[in-house]
Scaffold this motif. Structure first.
Motif, short mmCIF file in Angstrom:
data_model
loop_
_atom_site.label_atom_id
_atom_site.label_comp_id
_atom_site.label_asym_id
_atom_site.label_seq_id
_atom_site.Cartn_x
_atom_site.Cartn_y
_atom_site.Cartn_z
N LEU A 67 6.71 25.62 41.22
CA LEU A 67 6.91 27.10 41.24
C LEU A 67 7.59 27.54 42.46
O LEU A 67 8.23 28.61 42.44
CB LEU A 67 5.58 27.63 40.97
N LYS A 68 6.85 27.09 43.76
CA LYS A 68 7.42 27.53 44.84
C LYS A 68 8.98 27.41 44.90
O LYS A 68 9.92 28.04 45.42
CB LYS A 68 6.83 26.99 46.31
N ALA A 69 9.30 26.19 44.56
CA ALA A 69 10.72 25.58 44.62
C ALA A 69 11.76 26.65 43.69
O ALA A 69 12.90 26.93 43.99
CB ALA A 69 10.99 24.25 44.19
N ARG A 70 11.07 26.80 42.53
CA ARG A 70 12.05 27.78 41.58
C ARG A 70 12.00 29.12 42.08
O ARG A 70 13.24 29.84 42.16
CB ARG A 70 11.21 27.83 40.34
N ILE A 71 11.01 29.62 42.85
CA ILE A 71 11.13 31.02 43.56
C ILE A 71 12.40 30.91 44.70
O ILE A 71 13.03 31.76 44.58
CB ILE A 71 9.91 31.51 43.92
N SER A 72 12.05 29.93 45.63
CA SER A 72 13.05 29.88 46.41
C SER A 72 14.54 29.59 46.09
O SER A 72 15.54 30.00 46.55
CB SER A 72 12.85 28.71 47.42
N GLY A 73 14.76 28.94 44.86
CA GLY A 73 15.92 28.77 44.33
C GLY A 73 16.62 30.45 43.80
O GLY A 73 17.78 30.54 44.13
N LYS A 74 15.84 31.04 43.23
CA LYS A 74 16.20 32.42 42.87
C LYS A 74 16.67 33.12 43.94
O LYS A 74 17.23 34.02 43.90
CB LYS A 74 15.19 32.78 41.77
N GLN A 75 15.92 32.80 45.03
CA GLN A 75 16.00 33.76 46.36
C GLN A 75 17.48 33.05 47.17
O GLN A 75 17.60 33.54 48.14
CB GLN A 75 14.99 33.84 47.08
N HIS A 76 17.87 31.93 46.69
CA HIS A 76 18.95 31.29 47.51
C HIS A 76 18.39 30.96 49.06
O HIS A 76 19.31 30.73 49.54
CB HIS A 76 20.17 32.07 47.44
N LYS A 77 17.19 30.24 48.92
CA LYS A 77 16.73 29.83 50.08
C LYS A 77 16.80 28.35 49.99
O LYS A 77 15.82 27.36 49.59
CB LYS A 77 15.27 30.37 50.51
N TRP A 78 17.84 27.62 50.23
CA TRP A 78 18.27 26.32 49.58
C TRP A 78 17.22 25.16 50.55
O TRP A 78 16.82 24.42 50.02
CB TRP A 78 19.56 25.64 49.49
N GLY A 79 17.13 25.54 51.85
CA GLY A 79 16.18 24.57 52.32
C GLY A 79 14.64 24.80 52.51
O GLY A 79 14.38 23.57 52.07
N GLU A 80 14.41 25.79 51.87
CA GLU A 80 12.94 25.74 51.30
C GLU A 80 12.75 25.10 49.96
O GLU A 80 11.66 24.34 49.50
CB GLU A 80 12.55 27.38 51.13
N VAL A 81 13.95 25.29 49.30
CA VAL A 81 13.93 24.51 47.63
C VAL A 81 13.64 23.03 48.15
O VAL A 81 12.95 22.34 47.38
CB VAL A 81 15.36 24.89 47.02
N ILE A 82 14.41 22.65 49.21
CA ILE A 82 14.63 20.99 49.33
C ILE A 82 13.01 20.66 49.68
O ILE A 82 12.55 19.61 49.34
CB ILE A 82 15.48 20.65 50.22
N ASN A 83 12.61 21.48 50.64
CA ASN A 83 11.18 21.16 51.36
C ASN A 83 10.08 21.09 50.19
O ASN A 83 9.21 20.39 50.03
CB ASN A 83 10.92 22.22 52.35
N HIS A 84 10.05 22.27 49.24
CA HIS A 84 9.27 22.38 48.15
C HIS A 84 9.17 21.12 47.17
O HIS A 84 8.23 20.48 46.97
CB HIS A 84 9.15 23.64 47.36
N TYR A 85 10.59 20.83 46.93
CA TYR A 85 10.64 19.52 46.14
C TYR A 85 10.33 18.32 46.84
O TYR A 85 9.77 17.35 45.94
CB TYR A 85 12.23 19.41 45.71
N HIS A 86 10.19 17.95 48.08
CA HIS A 86 9.76 17.09 48.56
C HIS A 86 8.47 16.91 48.74
O HIS A 86 7.77 15.86 48.55
CB HIS A 86 10.34 16.98 50.18
#
Length: 119
Positions: A67-86
């Motif tokens: 869920l955090k990754a999906r939110i970060s993706g909608k916010q275009h915070k790609w580094g956070e997306v990668i971190n959350h998916y890891h």
């Protein structure tokens, strides 16, 4: 109507505040967060996830990070997306959404179009 501890900064619409116990126990509350994400109510979704984290920081499920990754993706915070998916892959190494999400975010970050620099 708004509710929540004012001094602790957590202010939620009353309907969302009442759902926090359900979220803390997993179940339908996570579905509600996903619904908020789909409705682009990202601030409300993040507040609910932050509250969930405060109560369960020792034992977070993979769905929390998804869920955090999906939110970060909608916010275009790609580094956070990668971190959350890891984080998801640490909990669930076979998670296909996390694997494809990392590839997608890396593709976005690695995009290069030389025509943009040569008018």
């Amino acid at each position: 109507m708004w509710a929540g501890p004012i001094n602790n900064v957590y202010l939620f619409p009353l309907a969302i505040w009442n759902e926090i116990p359900t979220i803390l126990n997993g179940g339908a509350g996570m579905d509600r967060i996903q619904q908020l994400i789909e409705e682009n109510k990202l601030d409300d979704a993040l507040k609910m996830l932050d509250r969930f984290y405060e109560m369960n920081s020792e034992n977070l499920p993979a769905e929390f990070y998804l869920l955090k990754a999906r939110i970060s993706g909608k916010q275009h915070k790609w580094g956070e997306v990668i971190n959350h998916y890891h984080e998801v892959l640490e909990i669930d190494p076979g998670n296909s959404e996390a694997k494809s999400g990392i590839q997608m975010a890396r593709g976005i970050l690695g995009f290069f179009n030389p025509d943009m620099f040569n008018p």
